[in-house]
Design an enzyme around this catalytic site. Sequence first.
Site, mmCIF file in Angstrom:
data_model
loop_
_atom_site.group_PDB
_atom_site.id
_atom_site.type_symbol
_atom_site.label_atom_id
_atom_site.label_comp_id
_atom_site.label_asym_id
_atom_site.label_seq_id
_atom_site.Cartn_x
_atom_site.Cartn_y
_atom_site.Cartn_z
ATOM 1 N N GLY A 1 0.833 -1.192 0.000
ATOM 2 C CA GLY A 1 0.000 0.000 0.000
ATOM 3 C C GLY A 1 0.873 1.249 0.000
ATOM 4 O O GLY A 1 2.034 1.218 -0.391
ATOM 5 N N ARG A 2 0.321 2.339 0.478
ATOM 6 C CA ARG A 2 1.095 3.580 0.538
ATOM 7 C C ARG A 2 1.929 3.693 1.808
ATOM 8 O O ARG A 2 2.826 4.538 1.896
ATOM 9 C CB ARG A 2 0.144 4.778 0.443
ATOM 10 C CG ARG A 2 -0.234 5.111 -0.983
ATOM 11 C CD ARG A 2 -1.314 6.157 -1.073
ATOM 12 N NE ARG A 2 -1.047 7.304 -0.222
ATOM 13 C CZ ARG A 2 -1.998 8.088 0.286
ATOM 14 N NH1 ARG A 2 -3.260 7.814 0.058
ATOM 15 N NH2 ARG A 2 -1.686 9.121 1.027
ATOM 16 N N GLU B 1 6.004 3.846 1.890
ATOM 17 C CA GLU B 1 6.721 5.033 1.432
ATOM 18 C C GLU B 1 6.922 6.056 2.542
ATOM 19 O O GLU B 1 7.859 6.862 2.480
ATOM 20 C CB GLU B 1 5.997 5.682 0.249
ATOM 21 C CG GLU B 1 4.680 6.340 0.601
ATOM 22 C CD GLU B 1 3.922 6.843 -0.619
ATOM 23 O OE1 GLU B 1 3.132 7.793 -0.460
ATOM 24 O OE2 GLU B 1 4.099 6.292 -1.711
ATOM 25 N N CYS C 1 4.090 -6.485 -2.240
ATOM 26 C CA CYS C 1 3.687 -5.313 -2.998
ATOM 27 C C CYS C 1 4.710 -4.178 -2.841
ATOM 28 O O CYS C 1 5.859 -4.325 -3.207
ATOM 29 C CB CYS C 1 2.283 -4.891 -2.581
ATOM 30 S SG CYS C 1 1.465 -3.803 -3.755
ATOM 31 N N HIS C 2 4.308 -3.037 -2.255
ATOM 32 C CA HIS C 2 5.244 -1.930 -2.037
ATOM 33 C C HIS C 2 6.057 -2.095 -0.744
ATOM 34 O O HIS C 2 6.931 -1.276 -0.459
ATOM 35 C CB HIS C 2 4.494 -0.596 -1.980
ATOM 36 C CG HIS C 2 3.997 -0.128 -3.311
ATOM 37 N ND1 HIS C 2 2.897 -0.682 -3.935
ATOM 38 C CD2 HIS C 2 4.445 0.836 -4.157
ATOM 39 C CE1 HIS C 2 2.683 -0.072 -5.089
ATOM 40 N NE2 HIS C 2 3.613 0.854 -5.253
ATOM 41 N N TYR D 1 5.743 -5.203 -6.137
ATOM 42 C CA TYR D 1 4.915 -4.562 -7.151
ATOM 43 C C TYR D 1 5.842 -4.043 -8.257
ATOM 44 O O TYR D 1 6.895 -3.462 -7.967
ATOM 45 C CB TYR D 1 4.108 -3.430 -6.532
ATOM 46 C CG TYR D 1 3.134 -2.816 -7.493
ATOM 47 C CD1 TYR D 1 2.002 -3.525 -7.889
ATOM 48 C CD2 TYR D 1 3.356 -1.558 -8.030
ATOM 49 C CE1 TYR D 1 1.118 -2.988 -8.793
ATOM 50 C CE2 TYR D 1 2.472 -1.011 -8.942
ATOM 51 C CZ TYR D 1 1.346 -1.734 -9.321
ATOM 52 O OH TYR D 1 0.472 -1.196 -10.233
#
Length: 219
Positions: free
Chosen positions: A113-114, A117, A143-144, A163
Amino acid sequence: IRDRYQRRVRGPTFVLISRLSKMPSKKVLLIIGDYVEDYEIMVPYQMLKLVGHEAIVASPGKKKGEIVRTAIHDFLPGEQTYTEKSGHNFPVSIDWDEVKSASQFDALLIPGGRAPEHIRLNDKVISLTQEFAKQGKVIGSICHGPQVLTAAGIVKDKKVTGYPAIKPEIIAAGGKWTECSMEGAVVSDDGKLITACAWPAHPEWMAAVLKALGTQITP
């Protein structure tokens, strides 16, 4: 990417486990932040608890019982990247200040997800991730999520996936980018680092994580 996402599982799959072999319960730390991908925290958390492990969810700066907001990522026809919609409220299960060392846990999971980051900017997240790696403990990321692994400098010379948009980061950090299907997972040569592209890979990814933890499920 879009086509692979559209081949996702269309609903929850319920598996009847007739016998779970006796094993010691493991303590697994899941580090998340606001706008973690909804499935990527919900499903691993529930699967760990299903087989008897202790899933401990922590988030930088948050206390036990406080909420992390999740995001739902998916693809729509004709669009070049994923959409984001509001997900659920997910409660943290331990004060961030109580997470002091990797020695408190048996494994680390970092969903996507976000969240990756911004949680990778937290010094403690980085030092904890490095500790897990130095102690040879199981690390799973999807993923991320590997954005945290690259920031921690632990992917050099290891087979890693994630990802597709984070491929340049993994390569720049010295990782061996490994292609796999959106439903697949990649296990490093030492068996300790398990990564996957996105939530359609949950069955294979979590099977590899559980195997690395010594979990044995028999029919």
